[in-house]
Design an enzyme around this catalytic site. Structure first.
Site, short mmCIF file in Angstrom:
data_model
loop_
_atom_site.label_atom_id
_atom_site.label_comp_id
_atom_site.label_asym_id
_atom_site.label_seq_id
_atom_site.Cartn_x
_atom_site.Cartn_y
_atom_site.Cartn_z
N GLU A 112 6.73 -14.58 -20.06
CA GLU A 112 7.87 -15.01 -20.87
C GLU A 112 8.58 -16.13 -20.14
O GLU A 112 9.00 -15.96 -18.98
CB GLU A 112 8.85 -13.86 -21.15
CG GLU A 112 8.39 -12.86 -22.18
CD GLU A 112 9.47 -11.87 -22.59
OE1 GLU A 112 10.66 -12.26 -22.62
OE2 GLU A 112 9.12 -10.71 -22.88
N GLU A 147 9.42 -5.63 -19.03
CA GLU A 147 10.75 -5.70 -18.43
C GLU A 147 11.26 -4.31 -18.06
O GLU A 147 12.34 -3.87 -18.48
CB GLU A 147 11.74 -6.43 -19.33
CG GLU A 147 11.42 -7.90 -19.47
CD GLU A 147 12.50 -8.72 -20.19
OE1 GLU A 147 13.53 -8.13 -20.60
OE2 GLU A 147 12.32 -9.93 -20.33
#
Length: 519
Positions: free
Chosen positions: A322, A199
């Site tokens: 994810e 991320e």
């Protein structure tokens, strides 16, 4: 309720649909073409995720060798046994946001001498580094799974990351290989996947894609491993509607790029400040959950279109590493531990996403649900020495035949629609594949929580005598298992016989169904 944008059919799944698109009186029919094999559904599509977060690892899986809870070298026997029954193909570790503050040398050597840090991302609790590189690989070896290691780009250095890769994979007599042997593992570890950061657009550094692409090229220049054990290299990609990361990375991140990651979570309300309750929710939030989770198909399509333009040879995978449901935390628990109840709704969400991933099997070759134990959409919930299996666990168990199966094209006609106020989602989602055992397997999901649906089945290239499998459903939308009633919801056997050359399957309301086709 906001208007829902229509989308195209993808293996029988729509992200949204007008209520008038399918008359209520139409009979739903599913045709599977067993003569036209498609892409293989990589087993790693059913991968798991274990982050240093709450009790996801500590207590939930790791209790230490001295614990009275039965364990093998510190890993709980009951949890590992249950995960083995899922045929877990892959585990991602150590994060997540935790990965970009994790320094691997803190997690090797005698556990009593490892430094204690603070987990600043998740609850501000002490992190004693009891679970490090060797313990993680012991876990995946016990599971018979592959390892997906996430490197520290955020607070690490190219040297630190390169030395970790060398420590794990070196076959020679370097000082790092000898250190690994001294710590108990002379042979190299098998690292199937390695990610450069996590991320990067957020907790991994708040970067722009162009800046991250330069960093990716910089770091991977020094990530070297013997050719026979080189992990697939993954770049940290975008999330939700953001396709810029896929555009930039597929164009500029050139050094040994095997895949781009992607994150998308299903929130019933779409509001991060008030996501919605995990149990006791109204039907309006069941419906909004279905709407939002089916947007996964649109997100994948948009990113795959960019990859098809920049990488027509399909060398680059699109890994949803994810995903899952994210609700308001369980009242009375540490908000940084992300603990939530797991209900029938979660099993339906999981199965809908499986069907979407199957439809994009040529690019989506790995995914990781968040997370494995006690965190977010968990397979397993533990409390001290007790353990229970969740509806999501059973969805994964039912879909085991799809691991490394060959996808088969389907046509879903006259589908029903579930919705309200002129907005809706497809009533039935479907997927089909030929398993490694040679059988044709079909998965059906009914998104309607009130009405069952009859689906006629036809398999081109194969006569149908019967179907046999399992169905997961319950009376309540939020049916879930508890330590007082650990088997309140679990799959039940299912079978149906053909009559007059036709076979009709009744799919109960709010149900997941997987079955094999028998001649």
């Amino acid at each position: 309720m906001k208007a829902i944008k229509p989308s195209l059919i993808a293996a029988g799944v729509l992200t949204a649909l007008s209520v008038l698109a399918a008359p209520a009186f139409a009979q739903v029919s599913l045709r599977v073409d067993a003569n036209q094999p498609g892409a293989v559904i990589n087993k790693d599509v059913y991968g798991q995720f274990a982050e240093h977060l709450g009790t996801g690892i500590y207590e939930g899986m790791w209790v230490g060798p001295e614990s009275k809870i039965p364990n093998v070298r510190g890993w709980r026997k009951d949890v590992v046994g249950a995960l083995k029954d899922l045929h877990v193909p892959l585990v991602r570790w150590p994060g997540g946001c935790f990965a970009d503050e994790y320094h691997w040398r803190d997690g090797i050597g005698p556990r009593s001498k490892r430094p204690v840090k603070v987990n600043t991302n998740w609850g501000g609790v002490p992190e004693n580094n009891a679970v490090g590189t060797h313990e993680f690989f012991d876990l995946v070896e016990q599971l018979g799974a592959d390892a997906y290691v996430n490197g520290n780009l955020g607070t690490g250095t190219p040297q630190e990351m390169a030395e970790w890769v060398e420590y794990m994979t070196s076959e020679g007599k370097s000082s790092l290989a000898e250190l690994r042997a001294k710590n108990g593992h002379p042979a190299p570890f098998k690292v199937a996947y390695f990610a450069v950061g996590n991320e990067a657009w957020g907790c991994g550094g708040n970067m722009k894609p162009e800046y991250y692409a330069s960093l990716y090229n910089h770091y991977t220049t020094f990530l070297k491993a013997p050719p026979n054990v080189r992990p697939k290299m993954i770049a940290s990609g975008g999330n939700d509607n953001d396709t810029a990361w896929t555009e930039v990375l597929s164009r500029d991140a050139a050094r040994g790029l095997d895949a781009i990651s992607f994150h998308y979570y299903t929130l019933p309300t779409g509001n991060w400040d008030k996501k919605g309750a995990a149990i006791g929710f109204p039907e309006t939030e069941w419906f909004s959950t279905m709407v939002r989770t089916l947007r996964m198909d649109e997100h994948i399509r948009k990113n795959v279109a960019i990859l098809d333009k920049n990488d027509p040879q399909k060398k680059i995978g699109f890994y949803v590493d994810e995903w899952g449901t994210w609700y308001d935390v369980e009242p009375g628990t540490n908000p940084g531990f992300l603990f939530q109840r797991n209900t029938l709704r979660d099993a339906v969400v999981a199965a809908l996403n499986f069907n979407i991933f199957h439809a994009h099997a040529d690019r989506v070759r790995m995914t990781n649900i968040a997370q494995m134990v006690n965190v977010l959409q968990a397979m397993i919930i533990t409390e001290k020495d007790k353990m229970l299996l969740t509806p999501t666990y059973y969805a994964y168990q039912m879909y085991v035949p799809f691991q490394d199966a060959t996808s088969l094209p389907i046509t879903l006609a006259n589908n029903t629609v579930y919705g309200e106020n002129g907005q809706g989602v497809p009533g039935i989602s479907a997927s089909a594949a030929r398993g490694k055992d040679g059988k044709v397997y079909v998965a059906l999901v009914n998104t309607n929580p009130r009405e069952a649906t009859d689906v006629t089945l036809d398999v081109a290239g194969q006569a149908i005598g019967a179907v046999r499998g399992q169905v997961l459903t319950a009376a309540a939308m939020d049916a879930h298992n508890t330590f007082e009633q650990p088997q309140a919801i679990k799959p039940a056997p299912f079978s149906a016989q053909a009559a007059g050359g036709k076979l009709t399957v009744k799919v109960p309301a709010k149900a997941v169904m997987v079955f094999s086709v028998e001649g």
